[in-house]
Enzyme design. Structure first.
Site, PDB file in Angstrom:
ATOM      1  CE  LYS A  39       4.438 -18.568 -37.151  1.00 21.42           C
ATOM      2  NZ  LYS A  39       5.866 -18.322 -37.349  1.00 21.42           N
ATOM      3  CD  GLN A  69       1.654 -25.194 -17.598  1.00 19.90           C
ATOM      4  OE1 GLN A  69       2.059 -25.261 -16.449  1.00 19.90           O
ATOM      5  NE2 GLN A  69       2.116 -25.976 -18.544  1.00 19.90           N
ATOM      6  CG  ASP A 119       7.456 -15.285 -38.205  1.00 15.15           C
ATOM      7  OD1 ASP A 119       8.316 -15.897 -37.535  1.00 15.15           O
ATOM      8  OD2 ASP A 119       6.633 -15.852 -38.932  1.00 15.15           O
ATOM      9  NE  ARG A 126       8.411 -17.479 -14.311  1.00 15.28           N
ATOM     10  CZ  ARG A 126       7.347 -17.287 -15.066  1.00 15.28           C
ATOM     11  NH1 ARG A 126       7.482 -17.075 -16.356  1.00 15.28           N
ATOM     12  NH2 ARG A 126       6.148 -17.302 -14.543  1.00 15.28           N
TER      13      ARG A 126
HETATM   14  C1  LIG Z   1       4.447 -22.970 -21.726  1.00 13.05           C
HETATM   15  C2  LIG Z   1       4.285 -21.502 -21.417  1.00 13.05           C
HETATM   16  C3  LIG Z   1       3.687 -21.105 -20.222  1.00 13.05           C
HETATM   17  C4  LIG Z   1       3.533 -19.740 -19.927  1.00 13.05           C
HETATM   18  N1  LIG Z   1       2.913 -19.381 -18.753  1.00 13.05           N
HETATM   19  C5  LIG Z   1       2.684 -18.055 -18.494  1.00 13.05           C
HETATM   20  C6  LIG Z   1       1.957 -17.645 -17.328  1.00 13.05           C
HETATM   21  O1  LIG Z   1       1.506 -18.461 -16.532  1.00 13.05           O
HETATM   22  N2  LIG Z   1       1.763 -16.312 -17.137  1.00 13.05           N
HETATM   23  C7  LIG Z   1       2.234 -15.362 -18.019  1.00 13.05           C
HETATM   24  O2  LIG Z   1       2.024 -14.158 -17.794  1.00 13.05           O
HETATM   25  N3  LIG Z   1       2.922 -15.728 -19.129  1.00 13.05           N
HETATM   26  C8  LIG Z   1       3.145 -17.040 -19.388  1.00 13.05           C
HETATM   27  N4  LIG Z   1       3.831 -17.405 -20.525  1.00 13.05           N
HETATM   28  C9  LIG Z   1       4.254 -16.345 -21.443  1.00 13.05           C
HETATM   29  C10 LIG Z   1       3.051 -15.852 -22.249  1.00 13.05           C
HETATM   30  O3  LIG Z   1       2.310 -16.963 -22.704  1.00 13.05           O
HETATM   31  C11 LIG Z   1       3.498 -15.011 -23.450  1.00 13.05           C
HETATM   32  O4  LIG Z   1       4.349 -13.980 -23.014  1.00 13.05           O
HETATM   33  C12 LIG Z   1       2.290 -14.372 -24.137  1.00 13.05           C
HETATM   34  O5  LIG Z   1       1.245 -15.304 -24.275  1.00 13.05           O
HETATM   35  C13 LIG Z   1       2.669 -13.842 -25.498  1.00 13.05           C
HETATM   36  O6  LIG Z   1       1.471 -13.430 -26.137  1.00 13.05           O
HETATM   37  P1  LIG Z   1       1.500 -12.836 -27.600  1.00 13.05           P
HETATM   38  O7  LIG Z   1       0.085 -12.580 -27.987  1.00 13.05           O
HETATM   39  O8  LIG Z   1       2.457 -11.696 -27.635  1.00 13.05           O
HETATM   40  O9  LIG Z   1       2.153 -13.989 -28.527  1.00 13.05           O
HETATM   41  P2  LIG Z   1       1.653 -15.469 -28.858  1.00 13.05           P
HETATM   42  O10 LIG Z   1       0.615 -15.919 -27.912  1.00 13.05           O
HETATM   43  O11 LIG Z   1       2.859 -16.317 -29.024  1.00 13.05           O
HETATM   44  O12 LIG Z   1       0.946 -15.303 -30.285  1.00 13.05           O
HETATM   45  C14 LIG Z   1       1.683 -15.062 -31.457  1.00 13.05           C
HETATM   46  C15 LIG Z   1       0.723 -15.069 -32.636  1.00 13.05           C
HETATM   47  O13 LIG Z   1       1.405 -14.556 -33.788  1.00 13.05           O
HETATM   48  C16 LIG Z   1       1.092 -15.364 -34.920  1.00 13.05           C
HETATM   49  N5  LIG Z   1       2.178 -15.211 -35.906  1.00 13.05           N
HETATM   50  C17 LIG Z   1       3.522 -15.252 -35.687  1.00 13.05           C
HETATM   51  N6  LIG Z   1       4.193 -15.032 -36.844  1.00 13.05           N
HETATM   52  C18 LIG Z   1       3.247 -14.850 -37.814  1.00 13.05           C
HETATM   53  C19 LIG Z   1       3.305 -14.608 -39.228  1.00 13.05           C
HETATM   54  N7  LIG Z   1       4.466 -14.485 -39.893  1.00 13.05           N
HETATM   55  N8  LIG Z   1       2.131 -14.505 -39.911  1.00 13.05           N
HETATM   56  C20 LIG Z   1       0.935 -14.628 -39.271  1.00 13.05           C
HETATM   57  N9  LIG Z   1       0.826 -14.845 -37.930  1.00 13.05           N
HETATM   58  C21 LIG Z   1       1.968 -14.964 -37.218  1.00 13.05           C
HETATM   59  C22 LIG Z   1       0.953 -16.767 -34.354  1.00 13.05           C
HETATM   60  O14 LIG Z   1       0.245 -17.600 -35.247  1.00 13.05           O
HETATM   61  C23 LIG Z   1       0.195 -16.456 -33.045  1.00 13.05           C
HETATM   62  O15 LIG Z   1      -1.182 -16.362 -33.324  1.00 13.05           O
HETATM   63  C24 LIG Z   1       4.001 -18.761 -20.841  1.00 13.05           C
HETATM   64  C25 LIG Z   1       4.601 -19.158 -22.040  1.00 13.05           C
HETATM   65  C26 LIG Z   1       4.742 -20.512 -22.335  1.00 13.05           C
HETATM   66  C27 LIG Z   1       5.380 -20.917 -23.636  1.00 13.05           C
END
Ligand SMILES: Cc1cc2nc3c(=O)[nH]c(=O)nc-3n(C[C@H](O)[C@H](O)[C@H](O)COP(=O)(O)OP(=O)(O)OC[C@H]3O[C@@H](n4cnc5c(N)ncnc54)[C@H](O)[C@@H]3O)c2cc1C
Length: 298
Positions: free
Chosen positions: A34, A46, A206, A274
């Site tokens: 999005k 990180q 979402d 945590r």
């Molecule tokens: C600051 C921070 C540090 C972290 N550090 C670690 C770490 O060191 N080790 C670890 O294992 N985990 C860590 N985490 C957790 C980890 O980053 C997440 O659990 C993981 O990256 C989630 O991946 P994901 O692909 O499921 O979602 P996300 O990476 O959040 O991606 C979600 C995607 O969905 C898209 N999207 C959402 N809604 C819509 C919509 N309606 N239409 C179109 N697209 C949409 C977004 O644009 C995005 O591209 C950390 C998290 C944060 C916030």
């Protein structure tokens, strides 16, 4: 309808990107995000990725136990086992996509310790592992001929139809309509519902809402992980996360009087899971009447 695909993947975090790379070349895939491709919680991560790569000092059983203890045994065992047992191969595959995990002199990946883990098993790229992973995976999906990519494209409606799904997407102020046999919702978490958060602006749940509206059972929504350490900046609701790895490498928490306190709440101190450390911080704030805390890395 603008186009029909075999699979539409919503989300370009680590989950969506890696899923796209796992479909064979004959499967047509549309990948949407999005906002810009690189804006996700994944790119903010990180500390690194926990996995058992050193089978001399570590094993699956220990990693499974650590995960269950941290999850207070509410975890789905099958999911934990899958994560732990398939994780190492996935990390090696991600490395093949050009993600440069930090290495020891002998060429093996460096492994650090993080809270909740009984072994050094967190592989990382400096302190920007998430960005290194998403950059590598984005480059890889861009080279795939079977994958179309649409960024700044918001999924706003989703219907189940005969043979798959019908999706409505808003891009550049216009609605686009796509059909697909399968739809993967890789839309991440719900961190932005909280007043203060370390999450990216996209984390608004979402996909959970769409799945719920289509009849999926949603479980454990209240089980949100609160990260214990971030920079306190009153004016800004977005907080910069201070990685777990900092405590893993020996940093200690101090209260407003400069005293250590984590061991008063749990014998594992700063290296407790945590939620336990976050709880200790909240209780110490109540005890001292102050929300000032320090992380001493000297
Ligand atoms: C600051 C921070 C540090 C972290 N550090 C670690 C770490 O060191 N080790 C670890 O294992 N985990 C860590 N985490 C957790 C980890 O980053 C997440 O659990 C993981 O990256 C989630 O991946 P994901 O692909 O499921 O979602 P996300 O990476 O959040 O991606 C979600 C995607 O969905 C898209 N999207 C959402 N809604 C819509 C919509 N309606 N239409 C179109 N697209 C949409 C977004 O644009 C995005 O591209 C950390 C998290 C944060 C916030």
């Amino acid at each position: 309808m603008d186009k029909r695909y075999d699979v539409v993947i919503v989300g370009t975090g680590a989950a969506g990107l890696y899923a796209a790379l796992n479909f064979p070349a004959e499967v047509s895939v549309l990948l949407i995000s999005k906002r810009e491709l690189s804006l996700s919680n994944s790119s903010l991560a990180q500390g690194g990725v926990a996995c058992v790569l050193d089978v001399v000092h570590d094993n699956y059983k220990l990693h499974i136990t650590d995960t269950l203890v941290a999850g207070k045994y509410k975890n789905r065992l099958k999911a934990v086992e899958k994560l732990v047992k398939e994780g190492p191969a996935d990390v090696l595959k991600i490395a093949e996509y050009g993600v440069d995990f930090d290495k020891n002199a002998d060429g093996t990946m460096c492994k650090t310790l993080e809270a909740g883990h009984s072994r050094h098993r967190i592989v990382h790229h400096k302190d920007s592992t998430g960005k290194a992973i998403t950059d590598g995976l984005i480059a890889a999906v861009k080279s795939r001929e079977n994958v179309d990519i649409l960024e700044n494209a918001l999924l706003y409606s989703m219907h189940k139809v005969l043979g798959g799904f019908y999706l409505s997407i808003l891009k550049d102020g216009k609605s686009l309509y796509f059909g697909c046999n399968y739809c993967l919702l890789c839309t991440g978490g719900i961190g932005r519902v909280y007043k203060y958060t370390t999450n990216s602006a996209i984390a608004t749940g979402d996909g959970i809402a769409f799945a719920y509206m289509l009849g999926a059972k949603i479980r454990h929504l209240s089980r949100i992980q609160f990260h214990p350490t971030a920079f306190a900046a009153e004016a800004d609701r977005e907080r910069f996360l201070i990685s777990e790895a900092v405590r893993g490498e020996g940093a200690v928490l101090l209260n407003c009087n400069g005293e250590r306190f984590a061991h008063n709440y749990d014998k594992r101190g700063e290296l407790a899971p945590r939620d336990v450390v976050s709880n200790a911080v909240a209780r110490e704030a109540l005890r001292t009447g102050s929300e000032k805390f320090y992380l001493d890395i000297t």
